[in-house]
Design a protein around this motif. Structure first.
Motif, PDB file in Angstrom:
ATOM      1  N   ASP A   1       0.872  -1.162   0.000  1.00  0.00           N
ATOM      2  CA  ASP A   1       0.000   0.000   0.000  1.00  0.00           C
ATOM      3  C   ASP A   1       0.913   1.217   0.000  1.00  0.00           C
ATOM      4  OD1 ASP A   1      -0.172   1.097   3.136  1.00  0.00           O
ATOM      5  OD2 ASP A   1       0.140  -1.069   2.986  1.00  0.00           O
ATOM      6  N   ALA A   2       0.562   2.183  -0.831  1.00  0.00           N
ATOM      7  CA  ALA A   2       1.376   3.387  -0.979  1.00  0.00           C
ATOM      8  C   ALA A   2       0.558   4.613  -0.602  1.00  0.00           C
ATOM      9  CB  ALA A   2       1.882   3.500  -2.421  1.00  0.00           C
TER      10      ALA A   2
ATOM     11  N   GLU B   1       1.572  10.523  -6.115  1.00  0.00           N
ATOM     12  CA  GLU B   1       1.374   9.946  -7.448  1.00  0.00           C
ATOM     13  C   GLU B   1       2.682   9.533  -8.105  1.00  0.00           C
ATOM     14  OE1 GLU B   1      -1.134  12.576  -9.690  1.00  0.00           O
ATOM     15  OE2 GLU B   1      -2.774  12.392  -8.241  1.00  0.00           O
ATOM     16  N   ALA B   2       3.770  10.216  -7.796  1.00  0.00           N
ATOM     17  CA  ALA B   2       5.072   9.822  -8.354  1.00  0.00           C
ATOM     18  C   ALA B   2       5.460   8.437  -7.841  1.00  0.00           C
ATOM     19  CB  ALA B   2       6.139  10.852  -7.997  1.00  0.00           C
TER      20      ALA B   2
ATOM     21  N   GLN C   1       3.364   6.119  -6.838  1.00  0.00           N
ATOM     22  CA  GLN C   1       2.452   5.172  -7.478  1.00  0.00           C
ATOM     23  C   GLN C   1       2.922   4.835  -8.889  1.00  0.00           C
ATOM     24  OE1 GLN C   1      -1.367   7.112  -7.146  1.00  0.00           O
ATOM     25  NE2 GLN C   1      -1.120   7.354  -4.937  1.00  0.00           N
ATOM     26  N   ARG C   2       3.334   5.852  -9.648  1.00  0.00           N
ATOM     27  CA  ARG C   2       3.854   5.604 -11.006  1.00  0.00           C
ATOM     28  C   ARG C   2       5.113   4.744 -10.949  1.00  0.00           C
ATOM     29  NH1 ARG C   2       2.332  11.016 -11.472  1.00  0.00           N
ATOM     30  NH2 ARG C   2       4.489  11.710 -11.216  1.00  0.00           N
ATOM     31  N   TYR C   3       5.948   4.964  -9.939  1.00  0.00           N
ATOM     32  CA  TYR C   3       7.162   4.153  -9.764  1.00  0.00           C
ATOM     33  C   TYR C   3       6.795   2.675  -9.618  1.00  0.00           C
ATOM     34  CZ  TYR C   3      11.151   1.986  -7.533  1.00  0.00           C
ATOM     35  OH  TYR C   3      12.175   1.125  -7.233  1.00  0.00           O
ATOM     36  N   TYR C   4       5.837   2.387  -8.732  1.00  0.00           N
ATOM     37  CA  TYR C   4       5.442   0.991  -8.525  1.00  0.00           C
ATOM     38  C   TYR C   4       4.827   0.388  -9.789  1.00  0.00           C
ATOM     39  CZ  TYR C   4       6.581   1.204  -3.581  1.00  0.00           C
ATOM     40  OH  TYR C   4       7.250   1.306  -2.392  1.00  0.00           O
ATOM     41  N   LEU C   5       4.073   1.169 -10.537  1.00  0.00           N
ATOM     42  CA  LEU C   5       3.526   0.664 -11.797  1.00  0.00           C
ATOM     43  C   LEU C   5       4.663   0.321 -12.762  1.00  0.00           C
ATOM     44  CD1 LEU C   5       0.498   3.097 -12.241  1.00  0.00           C
ATOM     45  CD2 LEU C   5       0.407   0.662 -11.599  1.00  0.00           C
TER      46      LEU C   5
ATOM     47  N   LEU D   1      -3.485   0.587  -3.215  1.00  0.00           N
ATOM     48  CA  LEU D   1      -3.093  -0.819  -3.156  1.00  0.00           C
ATOM     49  C   LEU D   1      -2.623  -1.318  -4.513  1.00  0.00           C
ATOM     50  CD1 LEU D   1      -6.039  -2.266  -1.039  1.00  0.00           C
ATOM     51  CD2 LEU D   1      -3.953  -1.126  -0.261  1.00  0.00           C
ATOM     52  N   ALA D   2      -1.533  -2.090  -4.489  1.00  0.00           N
ATOM     53  CA  ALA D   2      -1.001  -2.651  -5.722  1.00  0.00           C
ATOM     54  C   ALA D   2      -0.395  -4.021  -5.434  1.00  0.00           C
ATOM     55  CB  ALA D   2       0.047  -1.719  -6.328  1.00  0.00           C
ATOM     56  N   GLN D   3      -0.278  -4.817  -6.482  1.00  0.00           N
ATOM     57  CA  GLN D   3       0.289  -6.161  -6.344  1.00  0.00           C
ATOM     58  C   GLN D   3       0.953  -6.578  -7.639  1.00  0.00           C
ATOM     59  OE1 GLN D   3      -3.155  -8.557  -5.446  1.00  0.00           O
ATOM     60  NE2 GLN D   3      -3.744  -8.760  -7.588  1.00  0.00           N
TER      61      GLN D   3
END
Length: 179
Positions: free
Chosen positions: A124-125, A130-131, A133-137, A163-165
């Protein structure tokens, strides 16, 4: 570079490490990590063997926490029923920024999780960063959802609910794993 378990005597070093990251985030205009992290919580995660450090010579270059535990209210019961490892507090020293150390550390985490039978590497970020979040994407994570409802602890908006996975997998991360 080597990956080692953090030890109880690393608490002061890791708290300073987080303060450095918080100052950098502030300079970028983010409100992330502005509250000091409780030393007793950090110590308990270290004692649970959940905190890892990347060491470059005698310098701590990065840190990550891997845990099967997750903050309540983020993931659904169905998702929690899937074998997962959760990433928290991924931090890279400013002296080692720009070297893909964070990406390699996420690969190491995914490899480690895979070897323990986890299907997912999850995180979870910060909802306003947003930067990040873009990094994790860019690191292969898929956005699952953003949880925004109030948090039971302080009644305010949830600040870390993006949340991301990504699936776990063997990886050639290039670290010497001394864990």
């Amino acid at each position: 570079m080597r990956i080692i378990h953090a030890r109880p005597d690393d608490v002061v070093k890791l708290l300073a490490f987080r303060e450095e990251a918080a100052a950098w985030l502030t300079r970028l205009g983010s409100d992330q990590w502005q509250r000091p992290y409780p030393a007793d919580r950090l110590l308990s995660t270290i004692e649970a063997d959940s905190v890892f450090m990347v060491v470059d010579g005698g310098i701590t270059a990065a840190t990550i926490t891997l845990t099967p535990d997750v903050e309540e209210g983020l993931w659904t019961e169905q998702e929690l029923g899937e074998p997962s490892t959760f990433v928290t507090k991924l931090t890279v020293a400013r002296s080692h920024a720009g070297q893909n150390l964070g990406g390699r550390l996420l690969d190491w985490a995914g490899d480690r999780a895979y070897r323990t039978g986890a299907k997912w590497l999850r995180l979870d970020a910060w909802t306003t960063n947003e930067a990040l979040q873009r990094y994790y994407l860019r690191q292969g994570f898929a956005h699952v959802r953003t949880v925004r409802e109030g948090d039971a602890v302080n009644g305010g908006p949830r600040v870390s609910g993006w949340l991301a996975q990504r699936p776990t997998a063997p990886a050639d991360h290039g670290f010497e794993d001394n864990t």
